[in-house]
Design an enzyme around this catalytic site. Sequence first.
Site, PDB file in Angstrom:
ATOM      1  N   LYS A   6       1.102  -1.220   0.236  1.00 43.76           N
ATOM      2  CA  LYS A   6       0.226   0.170  -0.192  1.00 43.76           C
ATOM      3  C   LYS A   6       0.759   1.673   0.237  1.00 43.76           C
ATOM      4  CE  LYS A   6      -1.742   2.863   3.055  1.00 43.76           C
ATOM      5  NZ  LYS A   6      -2.288   4.256   2.276  1.00 43.76           N
TER       6      LYS A   6
ATOM      7  N   GLU B  25       9.871   0.864  11.031  1.00 46.92           N
ATOM      8  CA  GLU B  25      10.678   1.991  10.784  1.00 46.92           C
ATOM      9  C   GLU B  25      10.263   3.220  10.633  1.00 46.92           C
ATOM     10  OE1 GLU B  25      13.921   1.822   9.954  1.00 46.92           O
ATOM     11  OE2 GLU B  25      14.091   0.119   9.445  1.00 46.92           O
TER      12      GLU B  25
ATOM     13  N   CYS C  81      13.526  11.062   7.443  1.00 45.40           N
ATOM     14  CA  CYS C  81      12.901  10.103   9.034  1.00 45.40           C
ATOM     15  C   CYS C  81      14.336  10.478   9.388  1.00 45.40           C
ATOM     16  CB  CYS C  81      13.125   8.526   8.613  1.00 45.40           C
ATOM     17  SG  CYS C  81      14.137   8.167   7.472  1.00 45.40           S
TER      18      CYS C  81
ATOM     19  N   GLU D 251       9.342  15.239  16.065  1.00 48.88           N
ATOM     20  CA  GLU D 251       9.894  15.866  14.558  1.00 48.88           C
ATOM     21  C   GLU D 251       8.880  15.996  14.174  1.00 48.88           C
ATOM     22  OE1 GLU D 251       8.389  11.568  12.619  1.00 48.88           O
ATOM     23  OE2 GLU D 251      10.212  11.678  11.744  1.00 48.88           O
TER      24      GLU D 251
HETATM   25  P1  NAD Z   1       2.269   8.193   8.301  1.00 49.07           P
HETATM   26  O1  NAD Z   1       2.850   7.154   9.488  1.00 49.07           O
HETATM   27  O2  NAD Z   1       1.414   9.064   8.268  1.00 49.07           O
HETATM   28  O3  NAD Z   1       1.681   7.139   7.313  1.00 49.07           O
HETATM   29  C1  NAD Z   1       2.735   5.875   6.537  1.00 49.07           C
HETATM   30  C2  NAD Z   1       1.996   5.341   5.261  1.00 49.07           C
HETATM   31  O4  NAD Z   1       0.761   4.418   6.485  1.00 49.07           O
HETATM   32  C3  NAD Z   1       0.988   5.371   4.292  1.00 49.07           C
HETATM   33  O5  NAD Z   1       0.629   4.746   3.677  1.00 49.07           O
HETATM   34  C4  NAD Z   1      -0.145   5.892   5.348  1.00 49.07           C
HETATM   35  O6  NAD Z   1      -1.504   5.933   4.205  1.00 49.07           O
HETATM   36  C5  NAD Z   1      -0.942   4.378   6.080  1.00 49.07           C
HETATM   37  N1  NAD Z   1      -1.451   4.853   7.675  1.00 49.07           N
HETATM   38  C6  NAD Z   1      -2.386   5.622   8.081  1.00 49.07           C
HETATM   39  N2  NAD Z   1      -2.639   5.231   9.209  1.00 49.07           N
HETATM   40  C7  NAD Z   1      -2.885   3.976   8.955  1.00 49.07           C
HETATM   41  C8  NAD Z   1      -3.508   3.329  10.020  1.00 49.07           C
HETATM   42  N3  NAD Z   1      -3.948   3.187  10.788  1.00 49.07           N
HETATM   43  N4  NAD Z   1      -2.693   1.366   9.287  1.00 49.07           N
HETATM   44  C9  NAD Z   1      -2.476   1.203   8.882  1.00 49.07           C
HETATM   45  N5  NAD Z   1      -1.478   2.412   7.366  1.00 49.07           N
HETATM   46  C10 NAD Z   1      -2.196   3.018   8.344  1.00 49.07           C
HETATM   47  O7  NAD Z   1       3.519   8.568   7.551  1.00 49.07           O
HETATM   48  P2  NAD Z   1       3.901   9.383   6.675  1.00 49.07           P
HETATM   49  O8  NAD Z   1       3.664  11.592   7.069  1.00 49.07           O
HETATM   50  O9  NAD Z   1       3.570   8.888   5.385  1.00 49.07           O
HETATM   51  O10 NAD Z   1       5.309   9.309   6.737  1.00 49.07           O
HETATM   52  C11 NAD Z   1       6.770  10.223   7.543  1.00 49.07           C
HETATM   53  C12 NAD Z   1       6.387   9.357   8.249  1.00 49.07           C
HETATM   54  O11 NAD Z   1       7.463   8.355   7.724  1.00 49.07           O
HETATM   55  C13 NAD Z   1       7.942  10.527   9.542  1.00 49.07           C
HETATM   56  O12 NAD Z   1       7.169   9.964  10.677  1.00 49.07           O
HETATM   57  C14 NAD Z   1       8.875   9.732   9.104  1.00 49.07           C
HETATM   58  O13 NAD Z   1       9.892   9.599  10.393  1.00 49.07           O
HETATM   59  C15 NAD Z   1       8.595   8.058   8.444  1.00 49.07           C
HETATM   60  N6  NAD Z   1       9.979   7.713   8.210  1.00 49.07           N
HETATM   61  C16 NAD Z   1      10.718   6.964   8.497  1.00 49.07           C
HETATM   62  C17 NAD Z   1      11.235   5.612   7.813  1.00 49.07           C
HETATM   63  C18 NAD Z   1      11.587   4.902   8.190  1.00 49.07           C
HETATM   64  O14 NAD Z   1      13.088   4.839   7.815  1.00 49.07           O
HETATM   65  N7  NAD Z   1      12.222   5.455   9.667  1.00 49.07           N
HETATM   66  C19 NAD Z   1      11.663   6.216   6.086  1.00 49.07           C
HETATM   67  C20 NAD Z   1      11.239   7.300   5.976  1.00 49.07           C
HETATM   68  C21 NAD Z   1       9.778   7.807   6.563  1.00 49.07           C
END
Ligand code: NAD
Length: 500
Positions: A196, A271, A305, A402
Amino acid sequence: MTPFDGHAIAPETQAFLDQPHKLLIDGAWVDGETNETMEARDPATGLVLARFAIGGAGDIDHAVAAARRAFEGPWSRLTVAERTALMMRLARAMNDDAQVLAELDVIDNGMPMFIAGLTVANCVEMVDYYAGGIMRIEGTTTAPPRHVAAEAEALTYTLREPVGVVGQIVPWNVPLSTAILKLAPALAAGCTVVIKPSEETPLSMLRLGQLILNAGFPNGVVNIVNGLGSTVGAALAEHADVDKISFTGSTATGKRIVQAAIGNLKKVSLELGGKSPVVVLADADLALAIPGVAMATFFLQGQNCMAGTRIFVHESIHDQLVEGLVAFAAGMTLGHGLDPSTMLGPMISDAHTAKVMGYIDGAIAEGATLVAGGKRLDRAGNFVQPTIFTDTRPEMAVVREEIFGPVMTVQKFATDDLDAIARLANDTPFGLSGSVWTQSLSSAHRLVSRIRAGQVSINCHGAVGTNIPFGGYGQSGWGREFGREGLDGYLETKAVTARL
Ligand code: NAD
């Protein structure tokens, strides 16, 4: 306003945008069960790029069933050589399509082309790397158990087997890359996948789906279901027939994923977010540190991140460092990612820009000193200036949380005691990344060993690589991606004892 601020995209990219964008389930492009669609937008201009189909829980059911059939059928019957060849064919197809894949991430996410080009090259390398790793998946032999060996000759060995059907949920900040670094090891291990993408950035993954089909992967090995996290993501995370969920995103969503996975106790890897420390000791080489520290925060406009956003600097060089950082920030060109001079692109959305601006306004209200940036540009798109605060304190929200934007906080310290400096760096629930800037080999390694994070660099920041394990301590996640450990995450170990 002209599309893409007057910059051109390749005819192949335009042709892709003009196609229908559906869900990929069981080898076919299909509409979602509700026939709903969403808009993909260029965050630098607000231009609508395309409409794409989104799914619901029923589509996740179909996709998981297709992945299960593929796992038990054609995918597990392929020889290791055939699986390797398919992945290598995919890597070549991605390499041939690099311009389109990079342009799609630029216009869908906003990232500058220099970053998109780099990430596509890394993605090709990663598919090749894990394809080459398939033949190196090995078990071990060990002594048989005492009670069996006492009665007869015996043999004990281990088999490495795929975890099964895997759900992968990825964010928007590096769309193709966060998908490939999950897909490639999963496919190499012999798993099948339902992925997804983020609803903010569906396009490069849909293009990749076409390349996967063209490469000849059996139906159902890779399924792509776009949609909202609260519906499609949640359905995938809680699905009873998914064996593992691999999630990249925010720490708050990561906690929801863990709760959703409880039903069938599926394996979970996470992650998550970060708030990484950057420590500049008194003897740092400032010519190296100034651009390095600036880019630790501002790379990908801080939507990264690993972003090193908490700067700790020895008081003796504080003013010099800050002066250099302010000058560097002032020289950064903001613009459309397709413009070759662009160093900083837009924030992903209006809502996210509002959140970033809220942190900036909050820091000013809490008494931090704004020394660079601080404003949203008065133009179309979501552009926030590279922003630097000094006089920040550990309890301020701008230091603790963050932000995922181009916002740097600087704190100074007076001590040379590495334990005390490490305590400042470790004062966070996160533990993803960090860096140490010094000319002393001894101080560098002693401080690195005291910093609680999955990846710490010396005189550079965010040193990720295909073969280098990556993941978080603390609330930055569970497990590791990249390298051998990335493959291990998709393998089970079976111990076999034979009484001969
Ligand atoms: P997010 O958590 O809002 O969304 C991530 C994904 O999860 C999206 O596809 C979203 O649709 C899905 N999602 C949202 N709610 C959900 C639920 N209840 N159940 C299942 N899936 C759900 O994050 P974002 O805003 O898309 O990305 C930014 C975040 O990602 C930041 O916190 C960043 O640090 C983190 N990130 C971490 C890494 C790493 O490797 N550690 C890499 C990239 C981004």
